[in-house]
Design an enzyme around this catalytic site. Structure first.
Site, short mmCIF file in Angstrom:
data_model
loop_
_atom_site.label_atom_id
_atom_site.label_comp_id
_atom_site.label_asym_id
_atom_site.label_seq_id
_atom_site.Cartn_x
_atom_site.Cartn_y
_atom_site.Cartn_z
N GLY A 148 1.06 -1.17 -0.05
CA GLY A 148 0.13 0.09 0.08
C GLY A 148 0.83 1.31 -0.13
O GLY A 148 2.05 1.06 -0.09
N GLU A 151 10.69 -6.88 0.85
CA GLU A 151 10.52 -8.33 0.29
C GLU A 151 9.05 -8.52 0.08
O GLU A 151 8.08 -7.71 0.76
CB GLU A 151 10.80 -9.32 1.60
CG GLU A 151 12.41 -9.51 1.55
CD GLU A 151 12.62 -10.33 2.85
OE1 GLU A 151 12.31 -11.65 2.77
OE2 GLU A 151 12.79 -9.85 4.04
N ASP A 187 3.81 7.52 12.44
CA ASP A 187 5.48 7.45 12.21
C ASP A 187 6.10 8.28 13.31
O ASP A 187 5.71 9.49 13.33
CB ASP A 187 5.70 7.76 11.00
CG ASP A 187 7.21 7.98 10.45
OD1 ASP A 187 8.09 7.06 11.33
OD2 ASP A 187 7.74 8.60 9.80
N GLU A 211 -1.06 0.61 -5.96
CA GLU A 211 0.02 0.12 -4.99
C GLU A 211 0.41 -1.35 -5.05
O GLU A 211 1.35 -1.76 -5.01
CB GLU A 211 -0.47 0.67 -3.64
CG GLU A 211 -0.29 2.24 -3.39
CD GLU A 211 1.04 2.71 -3.57
OE1 GLU A 211 2.19 1.96 -3.20
OE2 GLU A 211 1.14 3.93 -3.63
#
Length: 151
Positions: free
Chosen positions: A46, A117, A84, A62
């Site tokens: 996303g 990953e 964040d 996305e």
């Protein structure tokens, strides 16, 4: 009477973003994040919405940008807050993540863009503690699975 729209651009505001929730059989598609928030944690592909883009368009875009997997948006599952913070705990950014359930069309995941990953994981892996998950990943996966069963 409507409140006036603020033109104070110095005041931080939440950022609209989407996550693409994709279940294929008994597996779910996850990516390991390369950038904040949640660096190194596993979550759904996303990112930020682009101006004029619908939730569904953003989720499909996305999904493809981060994994190379093509999907079709089906429905909005929920909305989440993601914060964040810096090393001192100060809030840097606030994201509103809209979880969009998608159906797999084609492709196998290859990490790209801001995914370190990417891969398919059995749903039981989310509960056994082998993956370091972002907040709410298990709950959103359970919502998606429930919605898939109902539909």
């Amino acid at each position: 009477m409507q409140a006036p729209v603020s033109t104070d651009s110095s005041k931080p505001i939440p950022i609209a973003a989407v996550i693409a929730v994709l279940i294929r059989g008994d597996e779910i598609l996850l990516v390991s994040r390369k950038n904040p928030p949640d660096v190194g944690l596993w979550g759904f592909p996303g990112g930020k919405m682009e101006f004029g883009e619908s939730l569904e368009q953003a989720a499909v875009r996305e999904l493809f940008e981060e994994t190379g997997v093509r999907g079709v948006a089906q429905q909005v599952l929920t909305a989440l807050n993601a914060y964040d913070r810096d090393a001192q705990g100060e809030l840097r950014q606030h994201f509103i993540l809209v979880a969009v359930q998608c159906a797999w069309q084609s492709g196998e995941p290859v990490a790209a863009d801001d995914a370190e990953e990417a891969g398919w994981f059995r749903l039981q892996t989310l509960t056994d503690g082998t993956l370091a998950l972002s907040q709410d990943v298990l709950e959103v996966a359970q919502m998606a699975l429930q919605a898939q069963i109902i539909n």
